[in-house]
Design an enzyme around this catalytic site. Sequence first.
Site, PDB file in Angstrom:
ATOM      1  N   GLY A 153      40.598  44.595  39.790  1.00  0.00           N
ATOM      2  CA  GLY A 153      40.599  44.416  38.338  1.00  0.00           C
ATOM      3  C   GLY A 153      41.990  44.473  37.751  1.00  0.00           C
ATOM      4  N   ASP A 154      42.866  45.303  38.322  1.00  0.00           N
ATOM      5  CA  ASP A 154      44.252  45.376  37.859  1.00  0.00           C
ATOM      6  C   ASP A 154      45.004  44.096  38.200  1.00  0.00           C
ATOM      7  OD1 ASP A 154      43.729  48.054  37.090  1.00  0.00           O
ATOM      8  OD2 ASP A 154      44.241  48.762  39.100  1.00  0.00           O
ATOM      9  N   ALA A 155      44.749  43.563  39.407  1.00  0.00           N
ATOM     10  CA  ALA A 155      45.363  42.289  39.786  1.00  0.00           C
ATOM     11  C   ALA A 155      44.879  41.173  38.869  1.00  0.00           C
ATOM     12  CB  ALA A 155      45.042  41.965  41.241  1.00  0.00           C
TER      13      ALA A 155
END
Length: 287
Positions: free
Chosen positions: A234-236
């Site tokens: 999700g951060d990527a």
Amino acid sequence: MRVLCVGHVNWDVTLRVSSLPDPDGETSITDQSQAGGGSASNTAAGLVGLGVDTTLVGSVGDDESGLLALHELSRLGVNCDPILTVDGGETTVKYLVVDEDGQVMILANDGVNEAFTAEAVDDDHLQSADHLHLTGQDPETAATLADRGIAAGLSVSVDPGRRICDRDYSAAAARADYLFVNDRELNCATVDSLTDRARVTVCKRGNDGAELRGGETGSHPGYDIEPVDTAGAGDAFAAGFLAAVFDGRDSAAALAVGNACGALASRDIGARTDLSWGAIEQFQQDH
């Protein structure tokens, strides 16, 4: 674009297991590794890989884990100058237990990753940035920083993470140009009316793609892959989506880039992967 990323700076220990154990059960560790983690750190590292000048604000202890986390981020090209090092503090360490399907269970110590306050971001940091990205942190700190960012003329994005169900991020969400949530978090966000407050909500759905709600609409079906480790995906995604927006791409293209970055992260062990425009273009050609 110059981005100021604010939030957690952690050290991750990833344990690969044959399966997640039942209560009072046992399972075998098939592999283990260590690397930097934390939602703000992961997004900052992804943005730098995509050519975005990024400064990170957070807090670590003065222990070995903190030194390793800062060294890794600096090596990647993230500006870590504003990060607070707490004397005698313990860096937050998270133990990520990953099964053969790439599903993740997380264990964590409290650590000092929320020792920093809104005052840790001075006016110079805000004046030198174009965009403020806030990840899971104290909600009051997030709201204060969002206010200051808007006053300084910055656009704002908020990615509260898995603790969105337990903490009130309504004030920060109301100031967000983009609010990032996943399927599980969306249920809590809807209950708390967070999605009604943000200008645009970006819904991350893993292998099922992503969609926009609110001031913009659109969707992308995602990419069919076999995930190895979904930690940090999700951060990527957030890094890819924001970098595409900064690059002037439309919403559909930004969702496609975000999904590609999330898929690339899911194919590697650990919460980070080496993102680049070349890797994204090659992945999209192959899928």
